[in-house]
Design a protein around this motif. Structure first.
Motif, PDB file in Angstrom:
ATOM      1  N   ALA A 204      27.451 -22.885  41.934  1.00  0.00           N
ATOM      2  CA  ALA A 204      28.354 -22.082  42.759  1.00  0.00           C
ATOM      3  C   ALA A 204      29.541 -21.584  41.934  1.00  0.00           C
ATOM      4  CB  ALA A 204      28.848 -22.910  43.940  1.00  0.00           C
ATOM      5  N   THR A 205      30.179 -20.533  42.431  1.00  0.00           N
ATOM      6  CA  THR A 205      31.344 -19.953  41.760  1.00  0.00           C
ATOM      7  C   THR A 205      32.398 -21.023  41.488  1.00  0.00           C
ATOM      8  OG1 THR A 205      30.970 -17.826  42.836  1.00  0.00           O
ATOM      9  CG2 THR A 205      33.177 -18.242  41.947  1.00  0.00           C
ATOM     10  N   GLY A 206      32.911 -21.012  40.275  1.00  0.00           N
ATOM     11  CA  GLY A 206      33.915 -21.993  39.875  1.00  0.00           C
ATOM     12  C   GLY A 206      33.347 -23.113  39.032  1.00  0.00           C
ATOM     13  N   ALA A 283      30.293 -20.560  31.015  1.00  0.00           N
ATOM     14  CA  ALA A 283      29.944 -19.465  31.921  1.00  0.00           C
ATOM     15  C   ALA A 283      28.524 -18.968  31.645  1.00  0.00           C
ATOM     16  CB  ALA A 283      30.940 -18.327  31.762  1.00  0.00           C
ATOM     17  N   SER A 284      27.684 -19.033  32.667  1.00  0.00           N
ATOM     18  CA  SER A 284      26.291 -18.555  32.634  1.00  0.00           C
ATOM     19  C   SER A 284      25.399 -19.324  31.673  1.00  0.00           C
ATOM     20  CB  SER A 284      26.238 -17.062  32.290  1.00  0.00           C
ATOM     21  OG  SER A 284      26.953 -16.297  33.244  1.00  0.00           O
ATOM     22  N   ALA A 285      25.844 -20.463  31.165  1.00  0.00           N
ATOM     23  CA  ALA A 285      25.041 -21.242  30.219  1.00  0.00           C
ATOM     24  C   ALA A 285      23.863 -21.910  30.913  1.00  0.00           C
ATOM     25  CB  ALA A 285      25.909 -22.291  29.545  1.00  0.00           C
ATOM     26  N   ALA A 343      21.673 -22.923  35.628  1.00  0.00           N
ATOM     27  CA  ALA A 343      22.654 -22.066  34.961  1.00  0.00           C
ATOM     28  C   ALA A 343      24.015 -22.280  35.584  1.00  0.00           C
ATOM     29  CB  ALA A 343      22.240 -20.602  35.069  1.00  0.00           C
ATOM     30  N   ASN A 344      25.011 -22.453  34.766  1.00  0.00           N
ATOM     31  CA  ASN A 344      26.372 -22.565  35.277  1.00  0.00           C
ATOM     32  C   ASN A 344      26.838 -21.221  35.833  1.00  0.00           C
ATOM     33  OD1 ASN A 344      26.346 -24.785  32.914  1.00  0.00           O
ATOM     34  ND2 ASN A 344      27.773 -25.376  34.517  1.00  0.00           N
ATOM     35  N   SER A 345      27.848 -21.283  36.673  1.00  0.00           N
ATOM     36  CA  SER A 345      28.370 -20.059  37.270  1.00  0.00           C
ATOM     37  C   SER A 345      28.937 -19.121  36.197  1.00  0.00           C
ATOM     38  CB  SER A 345      29.464 -20.401  38.287  1.00  0.00           C
ATOM     39  OG  SER A 345      30.117 -19.251  38.748  1.00  0.00           O
TER      40      SER A 345
END
Length: 347
Positions: A204-206, A283-285, A343-345
């Motif tokens: 999720a975002t954050g 981010a996005s990793a 995937a991270n946010s």
């Protein structure tokens, strides 16, 4: 006086007897040792002299290039810098050894959308073909690159250099292959497990450098139970540090230490593998993998070749060490995604 002369002659004879030795199958004369060699002042001056020279190969003339291996007093070993690698081979991957490097065809099929049916009396059975495909494992040649060593260093080192150098060249190839088995593009190199996996959950975002425990739940259930029953996680050590602090909705940690000898630590009851080539949380990793790693194939071709080149650099009195090996890697996905990633946010 005669006794003194005979005594001095007997002391010189061992030095003269040791003045010839066999080197690489040929008898080579070696100058008798000068008695000054044993003087501390001479040794100190000698090392100050040889360590100020310049050498392109490893040798005694440069401290960092090899001179540190032959000081006056030396512990029989080298304190090597360590960095973990090889996580792919610690997972339950399928290793396929072959004696030759021609293309290796892996047949696949995806019949998961088909099922049987009830047959009414006097009714013709419906035909239904099985969709068959294939994946190809190739053989990419890896090299450790040359390590040039002066023959003076080989002779003067306080311990055998060959086994130490053999380990170094093997580690170099291990680092290169593990990186490709993890994130390789598949273009003129192996296809990595991260490249072959599809997204199972986006945080999720954050949550760029952290995750919620429900993210792991969603990742696990995104993998079909046929694969999840043999599932394991894969992530790097930084991610492990994050996951060890995450707790579920009841305040219980997701990380569970192995309480029985021989049993691995677990995340949500599943074993995990540390692979330093998986991305850290950012981010996005694509920071966490989950699934059946036996569906990732590693091909090893015809063993490991370690070479010791003595003639090629003989004109500069050096010996070269290097290694070659041939490998490929591929996630064999017949169509149902046996491994997925989290995937991270992005923000």
């Amino acid at each position: 006086a005669g006794r003194i002369e005979r005594s001095e002659q007997m002391e010189r004879e061992p030095r003269s007897a040791a003045a010839a030795q066999l080197v690489a199958g040929r008898e080579t004369a070696v100058a008798p040792t000068d008695e000054r060699d044993d003087a501390p002042e001479y040794r100190a001056a000698f090392w100050r002299y040889v360590r100020t020279g310049e050498a392109r190969a490893m040798g005694v003339a440069s401290d960092t290039g090899g001179g540190y291996l032959v000081p006056d007093t030396f512990r029989t070993g080298v304190e090597s810098a360590l960095k973990d690698f090889g996580g792919m081979r610690r997972a339950r991957v399928t290793v396929v050894p072959t004696s030759a490097g021609n293309d290796l065809i892996i047949p696949t099929d995806d019949d998961t959308s088909n099922s049987g049916a009830i047959l009414s009396e006097n009714t013709t059975v419906t035909a239904q073909d099985v969709a068959v495909g294939q994946r190809v494992l190739r053989a990419y040649t890896y090299t450790s690159k040359l390590i040039l060593v002066s023959n003076q260093l080989l002779e003067d080192a306080a311990f055998p250099l060959e086994p130490w150098l053999a380990a170094k060249v093997a580690e170099r190839i291990g680092r290169a292959t593990n990186a490709h088995f993890t994130t390789g593009t598949g273009s003129n190199q192996p296809s990595g497990v991260v490249s072959g996996a599809v997204v199972g959950r986006t945080a999720a975002t954050g949550y760029t450098t952290n995750i919620d425990w429900t993210d792991l739940v969603d990742l696990i259930v995104s993998v079909d139970p046929a694969y999840a029953q043999r599932g394991e996680f894969m992530f790097n050590n930084n991610t492990l540090g994050v996951l060890m602090k995450v707790r579920d909705g009841e305040g219980r940690p997701l990380w569970q230490p192995g309480l029985v000898q021989g049993q691995p630590d677990r995340i949500f009851g599943y074993p995990y593998v540390i692979n330093s080539d998986v991305a850290s949380m950012a981010a996005s990793a694509k920071s966490i993998l989950f699934g059946d790693f036996s569906r990732y194939y590693i091909r090893d071709v015809a063993g490991f070749r370690l070479l010791r080149l003595m003639e090629r650099y003989a004109d500069v009195n050096q010996t070269a060490f290097l290694a070659f090996s041939r490998h490929d890697g591929l996630l064999i996905d017949a169509g149902q995604n046996p491994i997925k990633h989290l995937a991270n946010s992005a923000t």
